[in-house]
Design a protein around this motif. Structure first.
Motif, short mmCIF file in Angstrom:
data_model
loop_
_atom_site.label_atom_id
_atom_site.label_comp_id
_atom_site.label_asym_id
_atom_site.label_seq_id
_atom_site.Cartn_x
_atom_site.Cartn_y
_atom_site.Cartn_z
N HIS A 208 -57.25 -35.52 -14.71
CA HIS A 208 -57.00 -34.90 -13.41
C HIS A 208 -55.76 -34.75 -12.93
O HIS A 208 -55.16 -33.79 -12.40
N GLY A 209 -54.75 -35.63 -13.15
CA GLY A 209 -53.45 -35.66 -12.74
C GLY A 209 -52.61 -34.51 -13.50
O GLY A 209 -52.02 -33.80 -12.84
N ILE A 210 -52.73 -34.55 -14.85
CA ILE A 210 -52.15 -33.47 -15.59
C ILE A 210 -52.39 -32.24 -15.28
O ILE A 210 -51.82 -31.30 -15.25
N LEU A 211 -53.74 -32.01 -15.30
CA LEU A 211 -54.33 -30.66 -14.92
C LEU A 211 -54.11 -30.24 -13.53
O LEU A 211 -53.61 -28.86 -13.21
N MET A 212 -53.85 -31.11 -12.45
CA MET A 212 -53.28 -30.64 -11.14
C MET A 212 -52.00 -30.34 -11.12
O MET A 212 -51.69 -29.37 -10.49
N GLY A 213 -51.31 -30.92 -11.89
CA GLY A 213 -49.82 -30.48 -12.09
C GLY A 213 -49.81 -29.22 -12.45
O GLY A 213 -48.89 -28.52 -12.14
N GLY A 214 -50.29 -29.06 -13.66
CA GLY A 214 -50.38 -27.79 -14.30
C GLY A 214 -50.85 -26.83 -13.52
O GLY A 214 -50.30 -25.61 -13.24
N ALA A 215 -52.01 -26.94 -12.74
CA ALA A 215 -52.41 -25.85 -11.97
C ALA A 215 -51.51 -25.54 -10.75
O ALA A 215 -51.48 -24.40 -10.33
N PHE A 216 -51.13 -26.55 -10.27
CA PHE A 216 -49.94 -26.35 -9.05
C PHE A 216 -48.93 -25.52 -9.61
O PHE A 216 -48.32 -24.53 -8.74
N LEU A 217 -48.29 -25.87 -10.81
CA LEU A 217 -47.29 -25.28 -11.39
C LEU A 217 -47.51 -23.74 -11.52
O LEU A 217 -46.96 -22.96 -11.06
N LEU A 218 -48.59 -23.39 -12.40
CA LEU A 218 -49.05 -22.07 -12.57
C LEU A 218 -49.37 -21.22 -11.24
O LEU A 218 -48.97 -20.00 -11.14
N GLY A 219 -50.09 -22.03 -10.33
CA GLY A 219 -50.52 -21.21 -9.09
C GLY A 219 -49.34 -20.88 -8.60
O GLY A 219 -49.44 -19.61 -7.93
N ARG A 220 -48.16 -21.55 -8.33
CA ARG A 220 -46.93 -21.25 -7.64
C ARG A 220 -46.36 -20.15 -8.40
O ARG A 220 -45.79 -19.20 -7.81
N ALA A 221 -46.25 -20.33 -9.73
CA ALA A 221 -45.60 -19.28 -10.50
C ALA A 221 -46.01 -17.83 -10.52
O ALA A 221 -45.38 -16.76 -10.35
N PHE A 222 -47.34 -17.93 -10.61
CA PHE A 222 -48.07 -16.26 -10.54
C PHE A 222 -48.58 -16.21 -9.16
O PHE A 222 -49.25 -15.12 -9.31
N GLU A 223 -48.42 -17.14 -8.16
CA GLU A 223 -49.26 -16.76 -6.78
C GLU A 223 -50.41 -16.75 -6.98
O GLU A 223 -51.03 -15.87 -6.63
N ALA A 224 -51.41 -17.58 -8.06
CA ALA A 224 -52.50 -17.47 -8.22
C ALA A 224 -53.31 -18.60 -7.76
O ALA A 224 -53.56 -19.50 -8.49
N HIS A 225 -53.78 -18.48 -6.41
CA HIS A 225 -54.62 -19.86 -6.11
C HIS A 225 -55.69 -19.93 -6.73
O HIS A 225 -56.52 -21.32 -6.53
N GLY A 226 -56.21 -19.13 -7.27
CA GLY A 226 -57.76 -19.41 -8.01
C GLY A 226 -57.71 -20.45 -9.15
O GLY A 226 -58.59 -21.00 -9.00
N ILE A 227 -56.40 -20.54 -9.39
CA ILE A 227 -56.28 -21.77 -10.50
C ILE A 227 -56.60 -23.07 -10.23
O ILE A 227 -57.35 -23.83 -10.70
N VAL A 228 -56.10 -23.22 -8.79
CA VAL A 228 -56.41 -24.53 -8.01
C VAL A 228 -57.84 -24.63 -7.65
O VAL A 228 -58.28 -25.58 -7.77
N ILE A 229 -58.24 -23.58 -7.15
CA ILE A 229 -59.48 -23.52 -6.77
C ILE A 229 -60.62 -23.91 -7.86
O ILE A 229 -61.61 -24.78 -7.96
N ALA A 230 -60.09 -23.27 -9.12
CA ALA A 230 -61.02 -23.51 -10.37
C ALA A 230 -60.86 -25.03 -10.62
O ALA A 230 -62.01 -25.49 -11.01
N LEU A 231 -59.72 -25.50 -10.70
CA LEU A 231 -59.62 -26.85 -10.90
C LEU A 231 -60.49 -27.59 -10.05
O LEU A 231 -61.01 -28.85 -10.35
N GLY A 232 -60.46 -27.47 -8.65
CA GLY A 232 -61.11 -28.29 -7.73
C GLY A 232 -62.44 -28.32 -8.02
O GLY A 232 -63.23 -29.14 -8.07
N ILE A 233 -63.07 -27.00 -8.27
CA ILE A 233 -64.42 -26.91 -8.87
C ILE A 233 -64.71 -27.84 -10.01
O ILE A 233 -65.87 -28.40 -10.02
N TRP A 234 -63.80 -27.92 -11.03
CA TRP A 234 -64.06 -28.44 -12.20
C TRP A 234 -64.00 -29.87 -12.02
O TRP A 234 -64.99 -30.80 -12.49
N ILE A 235 -62.97 -30.44 -10.97
CA ILE A 235 -62.99 -31.98 -10.73
C ILE A 235 -64.54 -32.16 -10.07
O ILE A 235 -65.11 -33.40 -10.21
#
Lengths: 110, 205
Positions: free
Chosen positions: B151-178
């Motif tokens: 959970h922690g590692i995926l969250m870190g990755g999702a936040f970084l990628l989400g910020r880098a590409f301004e793609a909030h869908g990545i964090v939403i997808a992670l939320g759904i996965w969790i």
């Protein structure tokens, strides 16, 4: 072997409280030490003791003042709540300290 | 079940760790965190205002309601109250860790030629992301719950990628996965611990 035993510090063994030393009661106290309070079912599951066995040991610990037992109703279902007392915590930690002294003594001699 | 039935002594810390594991054992916290992730992302997208923060007390109440209905009848009731001192310690330690991470990242930024004055917001965001990863890894270690490392590692990755590409869908997808992971854990928990007759045998003496 007798020479080894002579060098092992056995004095702490005489100070060990038998009430706490019994494995079932030790598990009950260790479980309650980790929580604020817990009900009968939780302690039963964590220790793996049978209901009768657990109840019997609970009585002894309560009589010694190491745990408190409170009965209450939650949604019309009876709940027996257990809580370790300060005396219980002290007894448990003192027991662990004494046993650790003996075990450390055995380890260093071996 | 405790594994020290016939040992001469008992490892209090190991027993405490095993018992604290029950906090995350039922998967409910995973579900609540997944929902919090999704709501916070909606807030960042401007869809929700700061009302998403209300999810925190709602999640606390909802968790207790579900535990009372489904968990306590199966594995028993337990109360892990934290003292005010313990709460203050956790809060203080969190602030200290975030501060240290921020200082570290500020030093790195200075080292690579990025002035702190212009990049302080980014530095703070990165330190919060790093703190999130560390926090979840700490929970995973403390409660012996390996899935929380993921959970922690995926969250870190999702936040970084989400910020880098301004793609909030990545964090939403992670939320759904969790949420899905938490639901699976919850359903397995329910299956593993059927409700036994509620006869209170504690009067047997």
């Amino acid at each position: 072997m007798s020479a080894n035993l002579a060098n092992i510090e056995l004095q702490p063994l005489t100070e060990i409280e038998k009430l706490v030393h019994e494995p079932a009661r030790l598990m009950i106290l260790a479980t309650l030490h980790a929580v604020e309070s817990a009900d009968f079912l939780f302690v039963e599951r964590q220790t793996g003791l049978t209901r009768g066995n657990l109840s019997s040991h609970m009585s002894k610990l309560e009589a010694a003042g190491y745990i408190t037992i409170t009965k209450e109703f939650v949604d019309k279902i009876p709940r027996t709540l257990l809580r370790i007392t300060n005396d219980g915590r002290t007894a448990l930690l003192t027991y662990v300290k004494h046993m650790q002294k003996v075990l450390d003594s055995v380890k260093t001699k071996n | 079940m405790l594994a020290h039935k016939n040992s001469e002594t008992i490892d209090i810390k190991a027993v405490t760790k095993q018992i604290h594991r029950t906090i995350v054992e039922d998967g409910l916290l995973d579900i609540m965190i997944g929902i919090a992730l999704i709501l916070s992302t909606f807030h960042l997208m401007g869809i929700l205002s700061y009302f998403w923060i209300l999810w925190v007390p709602i999640a606390v109440v909802l968790t207790q309601v579900v535990r009372r209905r489904f968990i306590y009848p199966r594995t028993g009731y337990v109360n892990f109250s934290l003292s005010a001192g313990q709460v203050a310690s956790i809060f203080g330690l969190s602030i200290a860790v975030i501060a240290l991470l921020t200082i570290l990242l500020a030093l790195i930024a200075t080292g690579i030629g990025k002035p702190i004055k212009e990049n302080w917001r980014e530095i703070l965001n990165l330190s919060l992301i790093a703190y999130t990863v560390l926090f979840f890894c700490f929970i995973a270690f403390q409660f012996n719950a390996p899935r929380w490392y993921m959970h922690g590692i995926l969250m870190g990755g999702a936040f970084l990628l989400g910020r880098a590409f301004e793609a909030h869908g990545i964090v939403i997808a992670l939320g759904i996965w969790i949420i899905l992971v938490g639901t699976y854990v919850f359903l397995r928990f329910i299956q593993r611990f059927p409700i036994e007759p509620t006869e209170d045998a504690s009067d047997v003496r």
